[in-house]
Structures are given as structure tokens and as C-alpha cells.
Design an enzyme around this catalytic site. Structure first.
Site, PDB file in Angstrom:
ATOM      1  N   ARG A  88       7.398 -61.747  13.813  1.00 27.87           N
ATOM      2  CA  ARG A  88       7.898 -62.839  12.910  1.00 27.87           C
ATOM      3  C   ARG A  88       7.701 -64.188  13.808  1.00 27.87           C
ATOM      4  O   ARG A  88       7.746 -65.295  13.265  1.00 27.87           O
ATOM      5  CB  ARG A  88       9.368 -62.415  12.701  1.00 27.87           C
ATOM      6  CG  ARG A  88       9.287 -61.427  11.762  1.00 27.87           C
ATOM      7  CD  ARG A  88      11.024 -61.002  11.427  1.00 27.87           C
ATOM      8  NE  ARG A  88      11.083 -59.988  10.498  1.00 27.87           N
ATOM      9  CZ  ARG A  88      11.103 -58.633  10.687  1.00 27.87           C
ATOM     10  NH1 ARG A  88      11.632 -58.553  12.151  1.00 27.87           N
ATOM     11  NH2 ARG A  88      11.310 -57.721  10.111  1.00 27.87           N
ATOM     12  N   ASP A 148      18.250 -55.634   6.359  1.00 28.51           N
ATOM     13  CA  ASP A 148      18.092 -54.640   7.540  1.00 28.51           C
ATOM     14  C   ASP A 148      19.104 -53.485   7.392  1.00 28.51           C
ATOM     15  O   ASP A 148      18.664 -52.425   7.439  1.00 28.51           O
ATOM     16  CB  ASP A 148      18.412 -55.351   8.842  1.00 28.51           C
ATOM     17  CG  ASP A 148      17.186 -56.368   9.142  1.00 28.51           C
ATOM     18  OD1 ASP A 148      16.319 -56.146   8.860  1.00 28.51           O
ATOM     19  OD2 ASP A 148      17.541 -57.460   9.815  1.00 28.51           O
ATOM     20  N   ARG A 151      17.956 -50.922   4.737  1.00 28.22           N
ATOM     21  CA  ARG A 151      16.692 -50.293   5.196  1.00 28.22           C
ATOM     22  C   ARG A 151      17.234 -49.011   6.094  1.00 28.22           C
ATOM     23  O   ARG A 151      16.897 -47.839   5.732  1.00 28.22           O
ATOM     24  CB  ARG A 151      15.735 -51.082   6.204  1.00 28.22           C
ATOM     25  CG  ARG A 151      14.685 -51.946   5.354  1.00 28.22           C
ATOM     26  CD  ARG A 151      13.806 -52.595   6.215  1.00 28.22           C
ATOM     27  NE  ARG A 151      13.067 -53.691   5.317  1.00 28.22           N
ATOM     28  CZ  ARG A 151      12.532 -54.581   5.701  1.00 28.22           C
ATOM     29  NH1 ARG A 151      12.894 -55.078   6.908  1.00 28.22           N
ATOM     30  NH2 ARG A 151      11.733 -55.286   5.009  1.00 28.22           N
ATOM     31  N   HIS A 175      17.275 -61.174  13.345  1.00 29.36           N
ATOM     32  CA  HIS A 175      16.407 -60.410  12.310  1.00 29.36           C
ATOM     33  C   HIS A 175      15.004 -59.941  13.214  1.00 29.36           C
ATOM     34  O   HIS A 175      14.067 -60.780  12.903  1.00 29.36           O
ATOM     35  CB  HIS A 175      16.152 -61.084  11.189  1.00 29.36           C
ATOM     36  CG  HIS A 175      15.465 -60.366  10.176  1.00 29.36           C
ATOM     37  ND1 HIS A 175      15.411 -59.133   9.649  1.00 29.36           N
ATOM     38  CD2 HIS A 175      14.196 -60.960   9.663  1.00 29.36           C
ATOM     39  CE1 HIS A 175      14.602 -58.680   8.947  1.00 29.36           C
ATOM     40  NE2 HIS A 175      13.694 -59.951   8.882  1.00 29.36           N
TER      41      HIS A 175
HETATM   42  C1  LMR Z   1      11.100 -58.270   6.343  1.00 27.49           C
HETATM   43  O1  LMR Z   1      11.985 -57.780   7.152  1.00 27.49           O
HETATM   44  O2  LMR Z   1      10.631 -57.392   5.392  1.00 27.49           O
HETATM   45  C2  LMR Z   1      10.946 -59.870   6.383  1.00 27.49           C
HETATM   46  O3  LMR Z   1      11.454 -60.426   7.422  1.00 27.49           O
HETATM   47  C3  LMR Z   1       9.395 -59.967   6.450  1.00 27.49           C
HETATM   48  C4  LMR Z   1       8.614 -59.357   7.650  1.00 27.49           C
HETATM   49  O4  LMR Z   1       7.609 -59.743   7.880  1.00 27.49           O
HETATM   50  O5  LMR Z   1       9.110 -58.177   8.240  1.00 27.49           O
END
Ligand code: LMR
Length: 312
Positions: A88, A148, A151, A175
């Protein structure tokens, strides 16, 4: 309530779609620089209204910020997504200029808006938008923690064969690969997760969560959009409905967790004023160390942005 979503790509359009079909706002304005693109996406969402039965007006515009005037909340998704092999942070030089110029336009037309940044690298783009906007830190925040955590919760639900609805979790930090999932604060229907899953399996899920965005980039050749778009819409909902929901959100820390001047994900209460309160957890030594590691990484990228801006 009026909500603007800047960037009509996959994430922005998904966010606008969720805002519309869940009737989170009366009006959603979608903005893009590509001629006709936002107009087309907004029209498509509007034409779905008679099927999904909602009346949120969706309007698309090409770079015309006057149409966004008086927005209550603005979601910034502008910038490039990553390609396989990229981190990122590799997006910083392209996306910083875009996010800064979008923020200037947003604030000019909606000085009272609350801004939610989604562009990557997330924590540093939140820094860029906050500095440009000159708004209080409670009104400029980044969306990453909900994604996050989602997920992490989805992987746990799969491993335990339970509903994702019953998994509650907290995740902190930047992140990126240094994010800090907190098993000590993870429960399944109120039961500590550590009582339900072996340590080894839990650790594997934590590692998969940290690289969850990258896993999708590898599979699809570009970044994810369904969960990121829905996560941003969930933050908008908490604000416009004054829900006072507790979410991990990226915000400038000013002494909380012993950190000053760095933008990191921490649990907050989200309501009509934006960040109503930052919640300070009593972290143990190991968790503090992980957060410090994440802080160090985000600070390095913030410094890189300062250098780019100084040389511009
Ligand atoms: C994500 O976590 O899906 C976003 O930050 C996009 C990426 O490129 O990971």
C-alpha cells in the site's frame, strides 16, 4: 442527510450503492474525474431503486464539487488501487497529491462535513487529508479497522463454523502488515475466542488477516471493494444516525496510548460529531510492543509524505 463519495471506482461505487439501498442518506453524490463515469454509476444505482425499493437519490458528477455543497459526510476513495507485488505504501506519491487536492475541494464546498478517508496508504492519507482540511481531528478519520476486523471475524467464523454475527473483535494499529489483532479482546457469543480455538490456528488466522488485502490483490489483480465499500458505509451510518457505535478507526493520536502526532487505528465511539471518544484499552506489554512497532512504521511513511510535500 447528504453524503458525497469521491471516486466512482469499485470501492466508491460499492459504498454509494450500500448507502443508497440501505437508505443511509437522502442524497448520495458520486464524484469522479473521468468524464461520465460517476454519472453512469449513479444512474445505474438509481435504476436499481425500483427493484430493491429505496428512495435515496443518487447523482453523479464529473469533478463538479459545487454539486457536493453542504454534504454532511464525505467519503474519499480517490487514487490508484494496488497491483500484485505492490505494498500500500508504494501508492504514496501518486495518491497523496490526489487526496490533498480532493480534500481542498471538499472542504471548500462542505466546511461542516465529516471526512472518511479510504485511499491508501490509509493511515498516511488520513494524515494528508487532516492536514489539508485543517478540521478538528474528530472530523477527519480513516476507514481500515472495520475492514481488517471483518476479515479477522470472517476467518474465525469459517474456522469455528459459527455465524460471523457472533464474533466481536478489536484490532489496532496501522492498515498494513503491522496491524495488531487482539485475541484477548476477541469473543464468540461472549466466550473468549482462546477457549474455542487452538493457539496455532488462531495465530494462522491473525497472520492471514494482516495480509488479507494482499491475498485479494493476488487473486484479482487489483484491490478489494465489497468489504471496503461496505465498511466505509457502516461508518457513514454510525455518524448520520448518531449510533455511537464502537469501531476501530484511524485517527490522529494526541497522547492516547502514549503516542503523539501519529495516525493509527484505535477503538472509538462514532456518532453525529464524528469521533465522540477514543477508547484507551489497558494493553499488556506484548500488545504495547506490537502497537509501537506499527506506530514506527506509519511514522516512517508519514515522514516520507512530508519529504514529498517539501520537495513539491
Ligand atoms: C484492502 O485492505 O483491501 C485495501 O486496503 C486495499 C488493498 O490494496 O489492500
Amino acid at each position: 442527510m447528504k453524503v458525497t463519495v469521491v471516486g466512482a471506482g469499485n470501492v466508491g461505487a460499492t459504498c454509494a450503492d450500500v448507502l443508497a439501498y440501505r437508505e443511509i442518506a437522502n442524497e448520495v453524490v458520486l464524484v469522479d474525474i473521468k468524464e461520465g463515469f460517476a454519472e453512469g454509476k449513479a444512474l445505474d444505482i438509481w435504476q436499481k431503486a425500483p427493484i430493491n425499493l429505496y428512495d435515496t437519490r443518487t447523482v453523479g458528477v464529473t469533478n463538479d464539487y459545487s454539486r457536493t455543497a453542504g454534504s454532511d459526510v464525505v467519503v474519499i476513495t480517490s487514487g490508484l488501487p494496488r497491483k500484485p507485488g505492490m505494498s500500500r505504501d508504494d501508492l504514496i506519491s501518486t495518491n497523496a497529491g490526489i487526496v490533498q487536492s480532493v480534500t481542498e475541494n471538499v472542504v471548500k464546498h462542505s466546511p461542516d462535513a465529516i471526512i472518511i478517508v479510504v485511499s491508501n496508504p490509509l493511515d498516511v492519507m488520513t494524515y494528508a487529508a487532516h492536514m489539508t482540511s485543517k478540521l478538528p481531528r474528530t472530523r477527519v478519520m480513516g476507514m481500515a479497522g472495520i475492514l481488517d476486523t471483518a476479515r479477522y471475524r470472517a476467518f474465525l467464523a469459517e474456522a469455528l463454523n459459527v455465524s460471523p454475527k457472533d464474533i466481536q473483535a478489536v484490532l489496532m494499529g496501522g492498515h498494513g502488515d503491522t496491524m495488531v489483532p487482539l485475541p484477548r479482546y476477541t469473543t464468540v457469543g461472549g466466550i473468549p475466542v482462546t477457549e474455542l480455538i487452538e493457539e496455532e490456528k488462531l495465530n494462522a488466522i491473525i497472520e492471514r488477516t494482516k495480509t488479507g488485502g494482499g491475498e485479494l490483490v493476488k487473486l484479482m489483480g487489483t484491490s478489494a471493494w465489497y468489504a471496503p465499500g461496505a465498511a466505509a458505509a457502516q461508518m457513514v451510518e454510525a455518524i448520520v444516525r448518531d449510533q455511537r457505535r464502537v469501531f476501530p478507526v484511524c485517527v490522529k493520536l494526541e497522547g492516547e496510548y502514549g503516542i503523539d502526532g501519529v495516525y493509527l487505528g484505535v477503538p472509538v465511539i462514532l456518532g453525529k460529531n464524528g469521533i465522540e471518544k477514543i477508547i484507551e484499552l489497558q494493553l499488556n506489554e506484548e500488545e504495547k510492543q506490537l502497537l509501537e512497532n506499527s506506530r514506527g512504521h506509519v511514522k516512517e511513511v508519514m515522514d516520507a509524505l512530508d519529504k514529498i510535500n517539501a520537495s513539491a
